[in-house]
Design an enzyme around this catalytic site. Structure first.
Site, PDB file in Angstrom:
ATOM      1  N   SER A 291       8.128  16.872 -35.638  1.00  0.00           N
ATOM      2  CA  SER A 291       8.306  18.306 -35.775  1.00  0.00           C
ATOM      3  C   SER A 291       6.934  18.960 -35.734  1.00  0.00           C
ATOM      4  CB  SER A 291       8.992  18.601 -37.108  1.00  0.00           C
ATOM      5  OG  SER A 291       8.706  19.928 -37.508  1.00  0.00           O
ATOM      6  N   LYS A 297       8.638  14.566 -40.392  1.00  0.00           N
ATOM      7  CA  LYS A 297       9.857  14.393 -39.597  1.00  0.00           C
ATOM      8  C   LYS A 297       9.723  13.356 -38.484  1.00  0.00           C
ATOM      9  CE  LYS A 297      13.259  16.451 -39.725  1.00  0.00           C
ATOM     10  NZ  LYS A 297      13.580  17.809 -39.312  1.00  0.00           N
ATOM     11  N   GLU A 304      20.548  12.698 -30.060  1.00  0.00           N
ATOM     12  CA  GLU A 304      20.966  14.106 -30.151  1.00  0.00           C
ATOM     13  C   GLU A 304      21.158  14.720 -28.767  1.00  0.00           C
ATOM     14  OE1 GLU A 304      18.950  16.589 -33.419  1.00  0.00           O
ATOM     15  OE2 GLU A 304      17.616  14.882 -33.133  1.00  0.00           O
ATOM     16  N   LYS A 339      29.524  19.790  -4.748  1.00  0.00           N
ATOM     17  CA  LYS A 339      28.351  18.913  -4.848  1.00  0.00           C
ATOM     18  C   LYS A 339      27.544  19.084  -6.123  1.00  0.00           C
ATOM     19  CE  LYS A 339      28.392  18.705   0.019  1.00  0.00           C
ATOM     20  NZ  LYS A 339      29.566  19.615  -0.075  1.00  0.00           N
TER      21      LYS A 339
END
Ligand code: ARG
Length: 478
Positions: A291, A297, A304, A339
């Site tokens: 983070s 973090k 995710e 496509k």
């Protein structure tokens, strides 16, 4: 996947168009851009060239093109293909799509022989053939990435075949299971996806060429020659259907959506398990990011993102179903819209499978944490009930007895396995010392020793069968 080159825009005169003959006016500049597909269908160039070579060879075999034409066409296509691969090809919007860009370039190089290539063919059967060839490779690539991922799961399941963790229903602790057993549940989901990919490939591997615009062609073509050259298992049996069918694109998008739904479920568990609240597993740093504000973090970005990417694959499937639903036979320009969603599903599926195949074998389990968690929440309550049943109590009565014992455990903060025999006997006097064997985590998992059960021996056996099933699920006919 190759990155598309930006085509050059131009306002061309009618005479410069491959179909310009009946037109007085140039195409409106915006309409030219609006109707062009070259910016995204150029990724079909290899398939388009392979299709052209096969078509030309067939035309020669049936006496429509000379040997001289064929050799010029082949060497001209060699040059076009090399230019495109080297990024030297000038894609042009005024030439609309990959087919006309290549044909016009070929004609610039070899002259009249290039103009003969389109004999007995239309862009309608040409594009249908190109996409099928492209999708055949896409299925094979997805199958190989899915296989790599499943091999990783087998390896991880083997390592943790007897590691005990809580099994959940309603995300509440239910019964102890082995981590290997949980991983083998993921394996089952993916093996069904692999099977579906094989189905999709088998059904799409049919040749549309020969259908021409919609009704077939008056030239004495031999579709079997073209079929053989392009490695198709059969020919599309009806010319109207051959040019208009996009079921195979829908099927692929459906397989991709289902597989992404599975990968998303796995992602959800990985995200939960890496949280400090669960702390069941570790993902290596190389699959995570930090983070910019919170220094502590370590975010599980790969799972995710994969969970998030499931959304676009559902959208692509809906796009194609909606694209097809109102179309009368045979080809309509609507089909050009097949496509981008299709290619997006191919790219998304391949990318997600690849990320998972790289990541899964690198997972490590915090076995002590898993074990401790399995002891919480009275996960062996069913084992106590089964014990009472074996001693003669009807299951409903046993269920009630254990309910009382659990209530006592909740009030006194004690697990069933930690209660004394005297306490346990208060709930039923048929409980004896031998009860402690079933109240342990090992006793619980070992007792589920049938096919499909969580016992470590069964997990080992499931892995062995899994290896065999994996090697026979996606079969390509020669
Ligand atoms: N670019 C077109 C497509 O992707 C090729 C076929 C065009 N055929 C036609 N009749 N306009 O569908």
């Amino acid at each position: 996947m190759n990155t598309p080159k930006k085509p050059t825009a131009s306002t061309s005169t009618p005479a410069e168009k491959l179909w310009g003959g009946r037109f007085d006016e140039s195409t409106d500049a915006f309409v030219e851009e609006f109707t062009a597909s070259v910016s995204f269908d150029q990724r079909l160039y290899r398939q388009d060239i392979a299709g052209s070579r096969a078509h030309a060879t067939m035309l020669h075999s049936v006496g429509v093109l000379s040997a001289e034409d064929i050799s010029q066409i082949n060497s001209g296509l060699d040059q076009v293909e090399a230019d495109i691969a080297a990024g030297k090809f000038e894609w042009s919007v005024s030439r609309e799509d990959v087919h006309m860009n290549i044909e016009a370039a070929l004609t610039e190089i070899i002259g009249d022989a290039g103009k003969r290539l389109h004999t007995g063919r239309s862009r309608n059967d040409q594009v249908a053939t190109d996409i099928r060839l492209y999708m055949r490779d896409a299925c094979d690539e997805a199958a190989s990435e899915a296989t790599r991922l499943m091999e990783g799961l087998l390896q991880l399941a083997d390592k943790y075949h007897d590691t005990i963790m809580p099994g959940f229903t309603h995300l509440q602790t239910a019964q102890p299971v082995t981590f290997g057993h949980h991983l083998m549940a993921w394996f089952e989901m993916l093996l069904r996806d692999l099977d579906r990919l094989g189905d999709t490939r088998r059904r799409l591997n049919k040749l549309p060429l020969g259908a021409a615009a919609l009704a077939g062609t008056s030239y004495p073509i031999d579709r079997n020659i073209t079929r053989e050259l392009l490695g198709f298992d059969g020919v599309c049996e009806n010319s109207l259907d051959a040019v208009s069918d996009r079921d195979f694109a829908i099927e692929f998008c459906s397989v991709a959506a289902t597989c992404l739904m599975h990968l998303s479920r796995m992602s959800e568990e990985l995200v939960l398990w890496t949280s400090s609240q669960f702390n069941f597993i570790e993902l290596p740093d190389r699959f995570c990011t930090g983070s910019s504000i919170m220094p502590q973090k370590k975010n599980p970005d790969v799972p995710e993102l994969v969970r998030g990417k499931s959304g676009r694959t559902y959208g692509n499937l809906m796009s194609l179903l909606t694209l097809m639903k109102g179309q009368p036979l045979a080809y309509n320009k609507d089909n050009q819209e097949d496509k981008e969603p299709l290619f997006d599903s191919v790219d998304t599926l391949l990318g997600c499978l690849r990320a998972f195949a790289d990541m899964i074998p690198a997972i490590t389990a915090n076995e002590a944490v898993m074990r401790e968690a399995a002891k919480q929440g009275f996960s062996t309550a069913t084992d106590l009930a089964d014990y009472l049943v074996r001693k003669g109590l009807p299951f409903r009565d046993a269920h009630e007895v254990v309910g009382f014992a659990v209530r006592h455990g909740v009030e006194n903060n004690t697990d069933l396995g930690d209660m004394s025999i005297n306490i346990l006997k208060q709930f039923s006097d048929i409980i004896e010392e031998d009860v402690f064997a079933v109240l342990t985590l090992e006793g619980s998992v070992n007792s589920r020793a049938h096919i499909g059960g969580t016992a470590p021996d069964q997990v080992k056996a499931a892995i062995e069968r899994g290896r065999k099933r994996l090697s026979t699920t996606y079969q390509i006919s020669a």
